[in-house]
Motif scaffolding. Structure first.
Motif, PDB file in Angstrom:
ATOM      1  N   TYR A 110      -2.319  17.718 -57.461  1.00  0.00           N
ATOM      2  CA  TYR A 110      -3.402  18.090 -56.574  1.00  0.00           C
ATOM      3  C   TYR A 110      -4.663  17.174 -56.521  1.00  0.00           C
ATOM      4  CZ  TYR A 110      -0.939  22.675 -56.155  1.00  0.00           C
ATOM      5  OH  TYR A 110       0.276  23.539 -56.172  1.00  0.00           O
ATOM      6  N   SER A 111      -5.003  16.803 -57.917  1.00  0.00           N
ATOM      7  CA  SER A 111      -6.195  16.022 -57.798  1.00  0.00           C
ATOM      8  C   SER A 111      -5.966  14.776 -57.381  1.00  0.00           C
ATOM      9  CB  SER A 111      -6.474  15.782 -59.497  1.00  0.00           C
ATOM     10  OG  SER A 111      -7.518  15.054 -59.709  1.00  0.00           O
ATOM     11  N   ALA A 112      -4.712  14.129 -57.686  1.00  0.00           N
ATOM     12  CA  ALA A 112      -4.295  12.928 -57.002  1.00  0.00           C
ATOM     13  C   ALA A 112      -4.215  13.059 -55.568  1.00  0.00           C
ATOM     14  CB  ALA A 112      -2.680  12.323 -57.721  1.00  0.00           C
ATOM     15  N   THR A 113      -3.636  13.767 -54.957  1.00  0.00           N
ATOM     16  CA  THR A 113      -3.799  14.165 -53.442  1.00  0.00           C
ATOM     17  C   THR A 113      -5.235  14.136 -53.025  1.00  0.00           C
ATOM     18  OG1 THR A 113      -1.721  15.418 -53.822  1.00  0.00           O
ATOM     19  CG2 THR A 113      -2.914  15.611 -51.493  1.00  0.00           C
ATOM     20  N   MET A 114      -6.166  14.684 -53.548  1.00  0.00           N
ATOM     21  CA  MET A 114      -7.487  14.784 -52.894  1.00  0.00           C
ATOM     22  C   MET A 114      -8.328  13.473 -53.428  1.00  0.00           C
ATOM     23  SD  MET A 114      -7.378  17.166 -51.213  1.00  0.00           S
ATOM     24  CE  MET A 114      -8.735  17.869 -50.732  1.00  0.00           C
ATOM     25  N   ALA A 115      -7.647  12.721 -54.455  1.00  0.00           N
ATOM     26  CA  ALA A 115      -8.582  11.515 -54.622  1.00  0.00           C
ATOM     27  C   ALA A 115      -9.159  10.562 -53.621  1.00  0.00           C
ATOM     28  CB  ALA A 115      -7.797  10.765 -55.890  1.00  0.00           C
ATOM     29  N   PRO A 116      -8.099  10.208 -52.576  1.00  0.00           N
ATOM     30  CA  PRO A 116      -8.575   9.415 -51.549  1.00  0.00           C
ATOM     31  C   PRO A 116      -9.562   9.896 -50.780  1.00  0.00           C
ATOM     32  CG  PRO A 116      -6.091   9.568 -51.659  1.00  0.00           C
ATOM     33  CD  PRO A 116      -6.893  10.551 -52.537  1.00  0.00           C
TER      34      PRO A 116
ATOM     35  N   ASP B 281      -3.947  25.915 -55.260  1.00  0.00           N
ATOM     36  CA  ASP B 281      -3.146  25.846 -54.005  1.00  0.00           C
ATOM     37  C   ASP B 281      -3.744  25.907 -52.764  1.00  0.00           C
ATOM     38  OD1 ASP B 281      -0.221  26.377 -55.674  1.00  0.00           O
ATOM     39  OD2 ASP B 281      -2.200  26.510 -56.711  1.00  0.00           O
ATOM     40  N   PRO B 282      -4.487  27.094 -52.582  1.00  0.00           N
ATOM     41  CA  PRO B 282      -5.222  27.352 -51.116  1.00  0.00           C
ATOM     42  C   PRO B 282      -6.095  26.333 -50.569  1.00  0.00           C
ATOM     43  CG  PRO B 282      -5.109  29.381 -52.398  1.00  0.00           C
ATOM     44  CD  PRO B 282      -4.711  28.215 -53.474  1.00  0.00           C
ATOM     45  N   THR B 283      -7.057  26.021 -51.683  1.00  0.00           N
ATOM     46  CA  THR B 283      -7.907  24.895 -51.205  1.00  0.00           C
ATOM     47  C   THR B 283      -7.035  23.379 -51.043  1.00  0.00           C
ATOM     48  OG1 THR B 283      -8.371  24.595 -53.716  1.00  0.00           O
ATOM     49  CG2 THR B 283     -10.030  26.046 -52.197  1.00  0.00           C
ATOM     50  N   LEU B 284      -6.073  23.250 -51.609  1.00  0.00           N
ATOM     51  CA  LEU B 284      -5.479  21.926 -51.321  1.00  0.00           C
ATOM     52  C   LEU B 284      -5.039  22.090 -49.755  1.00  0.00           C
ATOM     53  CD1 LEU B 284      -4.419  19.355 -52.882  1.00  0.00           C
ATOM     54  CD2 LEU B 284      -2.250  20.713 -52.657  1.00  0.00           C
ATOM     55  N   ALA B 285      -4.319  23.054 -49.631  1.00  0.00           N
ATOM     56  CA  ALA B 285      -3.606  23.215 -48.411  1.00  0.00           C
ATOM     57  C   ALA B 285      -4.676  23.271 -47.163  1.00  0.00           C
ATOM     58  CB  ALA B 285      -2.933  24.353 -48.140  1.00  0.00           C
ATOM     59  N   VAL B 286      -5.743  23.947 -47.155  1.00  0.00           N
ATOM     60  CA  VAL B 286      -6.758  24.061 -46.246  1.00  0.00           C
ATOM     61  C   VAL B 286      -7.682  22.855 -46.189  1.00  0.00           C
ATOM     62  CG1 VAL B 286      -8.930  25.075 -45.616  1.00  0.00           C
ATOM     63  CG2 VAL B 286      -6.949  26.408 -46.405  1.00  0.00           C
ATOM     64  N   GLY B 287      -7.785  22.173 -47.324  1.00  0.00           N
ATOM     65  CA  GLY B 287      -8.469  20.869 -47.641  1.00  0.00           C
ATOM     66  C   GLY B 287      -7.950  19.634 -46.783  1.00  0.00           C
TER      67      GLY B 287
ATOM     68  N   ILE C 210      -9.926  17.219 -62.354  1.00  0.00           N
ATOM     69  CA  ILE C 210     -10.759  15.877 -62.071  1.00  0.00           C
ATOM     70  C   ILE C 210     -10.090  14.641 -62.635  1.00  0.00           C
ATOM     71  CG2 ILE C 210     -12.775  17.227 -61.838  1.00  0.00           C
ATOM     72  CD1 ILE C 210     -13.532  16.008 -64.728  1.00  0.00           C
ATOM     73  N   SER C 211      -8.780  14.988 -63.062  1.00  0.00           N
ATOM     74  CA  SER C 211      -8.154  13.810 -64.039  1.00  0.00           C
ATOM     75  C   SER C 211      -7.889  12.677 -62.879  1.00  0.00           C
ATOM     76  CB  SER C 211      -6.844  14.167 -64.597  1.00  0.00           C
ATOM     77  OG  SER C 211      -6.144  14.838 -63.640  1.00  0.00           O
ATOM     78  N   MET C 212      -7.112  12.805 -61.902  1.00  0.00           N
ATOM     79  CA  MET C 212      -6.629  11.911 -61.045  1.00  0.00           C
ATOM     80  C   MET C 212      -7.823  11.281 -60.169  1.00  0.00           C
ATOM     81  SD  MET C 212      -3.641  10.898 -61.606  1.00  0.00           S
ATOM     82  CE  MET C 212      -3.694  11.295 -63.328  1.00  0.00           C
ATOM     83  N   LEU C 213      -9.092  11.970 -59.941  1.00  0.00           N
ATOM     84  CA  LEU C 213     -10.215  11.161 -59.402  1.00  0.00           C
ATOM     85  C   LEU C 213     -10.711   9.984 -60.166  1.00  0.00           C
ATOM     86  CD1 LEU C 213     -12.100  14.390 -58.553  1.00  0.00           C
ATOM     87  CD2 LEU C 213     -10.408  13.788 -57.323  1.00  0.00           C
ATOM     88  N   VAL C 214     -10.423  10.041 -61.343  1.00  0.00           N
ATOM     89  CA  VAL C 214     -10.772   9.018 -62.126  1.00  0.00           C
ATOM     90  C   VAL C 214      -9.739   8.075 -62.279  1.00  0.00           C
ATOM     91  CG1 VAL C 214     -11.866   8.093 -64.521  1.00  0.00           C
ATOM     92  CG2 VAL C 214     -12.210  10.468 -63.505  1.00  0.00           C
ATOM     93  N   VAL C 215      -8.440   8.372 -62.709  1.00  0.00           N
ATOM     94  CA  VAL C 215      -7.370   7.520 -62.992  1.00  0.00           C
ATOM     95  C   VAL C 215      -6.393   7.178 -61.910  1.00  0.00           C
ATOM     96  CG1 VAL C 215      -5.198   7.504 -64.112  1.00  0.00           C
ATOM     97  CG2 VAL C 215      -7.196   8.698 -65.244  1.00  0.00           C
ATOM     98  N   ALA C 216      -6.332   7.975 -60.860  1.00  0.00           N
ATOM     99  CA  ALA C 216      -5.134   7.806 -59.731  1.00  0.00           C
ATOM    100  C   ALA C 216      -5.512   6.526 -58.875  1.00  0.00           C
ATOM    101  CB  ALA C 216      -5.054   8.929 -58.989  1.00  0.00           C
ATOM    102  N   ALA C 217      -6.829   6.253 -58.743  1.00  0.00           N
ATOM    103  CA  ALA C 217      -7.095   5.460 -57.864  1.00  0.00           C
ATOM    104  C   ALA C 217      -6.797   3.949 -58.526  1.00  0.00           C
ATOM    105  CB  ALA C 217      -8.615   5.105 -57.661  1.00  0.00           C
TER     106      ALA C 217
END
Lengths: 104, 246
Positions: B100-106, B125-131, A19-26
């Motif tokens: 992965y977190s940074a990839t999904m953040a948007p 890994d799998p949920t990132l790819a499928v997601g 969850i780190s980048m959900l907070v920081v990356a933006a």
């Protein structure tokens, strides 16, 4: 620290990563050093743990041929097939066979 | 339920449509399940064979929910490594989750905290790819969320089930099978395909040599030193950006 707490700590740390980048990356983006370390952490860690596990087998057993031979067969199988699963499919039978013919 | 409190998901789609998107996500995950189920079995068997409570090994499934780090945790605990070493090694492996977190953040920007907490938990890994694929295909973000959720739940159930089956069966298997070699061989299988470039080979070789050289270091701190050494070699020898062909 008991295994329970270790598992809990690894789980908590992993969740924070998720969850780190959900907070920081933006706002700030992913730190470059974290990006570079993440790229190499998996092969390096796997090499260390696999080597350590293999070394433990060698010290625990009088038969060094079987584990080393099985590991060698596994490497060859993965390289030839390109499939990670080949390491177990070939390596374990090789281990059983070598243990049978070269008992410690 | 999270869906009801998530702005992008809330009640926009009728129940049938929601179910259809959830199922689409689960179906997209199916090929991955064939690959991860044996991996889960291996982890379960290892947990049963390791010198730790079997349930603690199984608990890595719901708590860590990332196979490679689970393998590292179980193997290093079984080796008697110090807690610091186990935690550092497992988290080093899971550092990729930050990316992965940074990839999904948007995709999750503007959704509720509860949705982000749940979706983040399922991220691997799998949920990132499928997601990511699901969000690209989706005509509306809501559909992407539902597909991600369907895929994540399918993976979670299969993963924990496979580990439980392995842990149950593994406890009754004879020692003559030498199942203690399962994890080293499994890791060899995962390692070899990752040695495609020179930097990876140098780093892995340095790490392996350091792992042997530091075997006698107390509390298995040698494993941590070897990982740090391997990473240092990787960072020092990786090609700089301008050296990489465009």
């Amino acid at each position: 620290m008991t295994p329970w707490l270790v598992v809990l700590a690894v789980g908590a740390g992993s969740y924070l990563f998720r969850i780190s980048m959900l907070v920081v990356a933006a706002r700030r983006g992913v730190p470059l050093l974290a990006e570079r370390i993440a790229r190499h952490a998996v092969p390096v860690s796997f090499a260390v743990i696999a080597t350590g596990g293999l070394a433990d087998q060698l010290t625990a057993s009088t038969d060094a041929v079987a584990p080393i031979g099985a590991a060698a067969f596994a490497v060859v199988a993965v390289r030839r097939t390109g499939s990670p699963h080949a390491a177990l499919v070939v390596g374990m039978p090789a281990l059983w066979l070598l243990s049978a013919v070269a008992p410690g | 339920m999270t869906l009801a409190t998530t702005p992008a998901i809330a009640l926009e789609a009728p129940p049938d449509a929601r179910r259809a998107h959830l199922m689409a996500g689960a179906r997209a995950m199916a090929p991955w399940l064939l690959g991860v189920a044996p991996f889960g079995l291996v982890i379960g068997i290892s947990a049963a064979q390791a010198d730790i409570p079997t349930f603690a090994g199984w608990l890595t499934g719901p708590l860590v929910f990332a196979g490679s780090a689970q393998v590292a945790t179980i193997q290093l605990l079984d080796d008697g490594a110090s807690p610091l070493v186990v935690i550092a090694a497992a988290l080093a492996i899971n550092l990729r989750l930050v990316l992965y977190s940074a990839t999904m953040a948007p995709h999750w920007h503007g959704t509720s905290r509860r949705w982000q907490a749940l979706a983040g938990y399922l991220l691997v890994d799998p949920t990132l790819a499928v997601g990511v694929d699901g969000y690209e295909r989706a005509q509306h973000p809501t559909h992407g969320h539902l597909r991600y959720l369907g895929a994540g739940v399918a993976l979670w159930v299969t993963w924990l089930g496979a580990i439980a089956v392995g842990a149950t069966a593994g406890a009754s298997l004879p020692s003559g099978l030498h199942l203690e070699m399962v994890i080293p061989l499994f890791l060899i299988g995962e390692l070899v395909p990752r040695l495609g470039d020179r930097t990876a080979r140098r780093a892995a070789l340095a790490a392996a040599v350091l792992a042997i050289a530091t075997q006698g270091v107390p509390l298995h701190l040698g494993a941590l030193l070897a990982i740090l050494g391997g990473l240092a070699v990787a960072l020092a020898t990786e090609p700089r950006a301008q050296e990489v062909p465009a």
